[in-house]
Scaffold this active site. Structure first.
Site, PDB file in Angstrom:
ATOM      1  N   ASP A   1      73.089 -12.492  19.370  1.00  0.00           N
ATOM      2  CA  ASP A   1      72.490 -13.817  19.472  1.00  0.00           C
ATOM      3  C   ASP A   1      72.922 -14.620  18.251  1.00  0.00           C
ATOM      4  O   ASP A   1      72.784 -14.162  17.112  1.00  0.00           O
ATOM      5  CB  ASP A   1      70.968 -13.712  19.517  1.00  0.00           C
ATOM      6  CG  ASP A   1      70.470 -13.165  20.848  1.00  0.00           C
ATOM      7  OD1 ASP A   1      71.257 -13.144  21.814  1.00  0.00           O
ATOM      8  OD2 ASP A   1      69.302 -12.765  20.923  1.00  0.00           O
TER       9      ASP A   1
ATOM     10  N   GLU B   1      66.063 -14.332  32.474  1.00  0.00           N
ATOM     11  CA  GLU B   1      65.072 -14.048  31.432  1.00  0.00           C
ATOM     12  C   GLU B   1      63.709 -14.006  32.108  1.00  0.00           C
ATOM     13  O   GLU B   1      63.184 -15.029  32.539  1.00  0.00           O
ATOM     14  CB  GLU B   1      65.122 -15.139  30.359  1.00  0.00           C
ATOM     15  CG  GLU B   1      66.467 -15.204  29.650  1.00  0.00           C
ATOM     16  CD  GLU B   1      66.624 -16.443  28.778  1.00  0.00           C
ATOM     17  OE1 GLU B   1      65.745 -17.333  28.838  1.00  0.00           O
ATOM     18  OE2 GLU B   1      67.617 -16.526  28.040  1.00  0.00           O
TER      19      GLU B   1
END
Length: 292
Positions: free
Chosen positions: A12, A131
């Site tokens: 990330d 997600e």
């Protein structure tokens, strides 16, 4: 269940830095993503995932320079996601050196975008990131914008829909488990994996090799996306805590990396454990005699 397991570090990225948080929030800086990517390539990663975690805030993906630098030094598939909303966005990332792209917000906003992208670049290039957050009734809702925005879309049924639209793979992340090191949401993974025929990459919650074994054996995951477990092992080896740009929360690094709930594991050690459990990997860890 696919027994040929792929192990995929997820990086990330915020600005120039590799970051990590809990539930996709509370980001702290770990170092330069290029250094981690090279380390993972050299130690046996099957693929890499780069995710621009603030792309939705700026309406663009800002990883092109990092992708270009990384792709010149690693030779495994690289998936890039975050803020990709048009065919031209995808084209730019692929030209920079990515092999696949991960789509979420734009796909939910306009599902036909998946079909258009698959037709333009091939299904194998299009990964849909889901997600998911568990609802009180036991169902799962798909979220966007790094787990911040509710959509009202059922995550499991959305997985089936993206397959029908031409996606080649699903990156399934439990926001509830992400960064907690408490293990994957095996129930979520199994629900999706038994419903679709395309590969499912399980993400969110890896805190040990046992967690990874569980989501493969009981969740039917084809691959695992792992962050903290690998990052903290890499930090102990790379000594790269001084190599970061001053953007984001660097208190973790300034304090000398205090004790963590997650004990880092190397890719080599993880794959060795997987082999001992009868699974197959694409890289032979040292000290094993399995045929791959």
């Amino acid at each position: 269940m696919n027994m040929n397991v792929r192990v995929i570090p997820r990086l990330d990225i915020k600005g120039p830095n590799l970051v990590k948080g809990i539930h996709l929030e509370g980001l702290r800086v770990l170092g330069k993503p290029e250094e981690f990517a090279k380390h993972y390539y050299e130690t046996g990663a099957d693929e890499l995932i780069f995710m621009d975690v603030v792309a939705s805030l700026f309406q663009r993906n800002s990883l092109l320079d990092i992708v270009q630098r990384t792709s010149s030094e690693i030779f495994i598939p690289l998936t890039v996601g975050g803020g990709l909303r048009t065919i031209e966005d995808i084209r730019r990332v692929l030209r920079a050196g990515a092999d696949k792209v991960s789509l979420n917000t734009a796909a939910i906003a306009r599902p036909e975008f998946i079909r258009e992208a698959a037709m333009a670049f091939g299904s194998s290039t299009i990964v849909i990131s889901i997600e998911a957050i568990k609802r009180a009734d036991g169902s799962y809702e798909a979220f966007t914008d790094n787990g911040r925005e509710s959509t009202g879309v059922d995550a499991v049924m959305w997985a089936k829909r993206v397959e029908e639209l031409g996606a080649g793979e699903i990156l399934l992340t439990s926001v509830d488990r992400e960064g907690t090191a408490k293990g994957f949401d095996v129930e979520l993974t199994r629900r999706v994996a038994e419903l679709v025929s395309i590969p499912v990459i399980a993400g969110g919650g890896a805190g040990s090799t046992d967690h990874i074994l569980e989501v493969i054996q009981s969740g039917w995951a084809d691959a695992v996306s792992v962050a903290s477990l690998f990052h903290y092992d890499a930090l102990s080896i790379m000594k790269s805590h001084g190599h970061h740009a001053h953007e984001g929360n660097i208190e973790y690094l300034k304090k000398g990396q205090p004790s963590l709930r997650v004990k880092g594991v190397s890719i080599e050690a993880l794959k060795s454990d997987l082999v001992k459990q009868g699974l197959t990997c694409r890289f032979e860890p040292k000290g094993t005699h399995a045929t791959f």
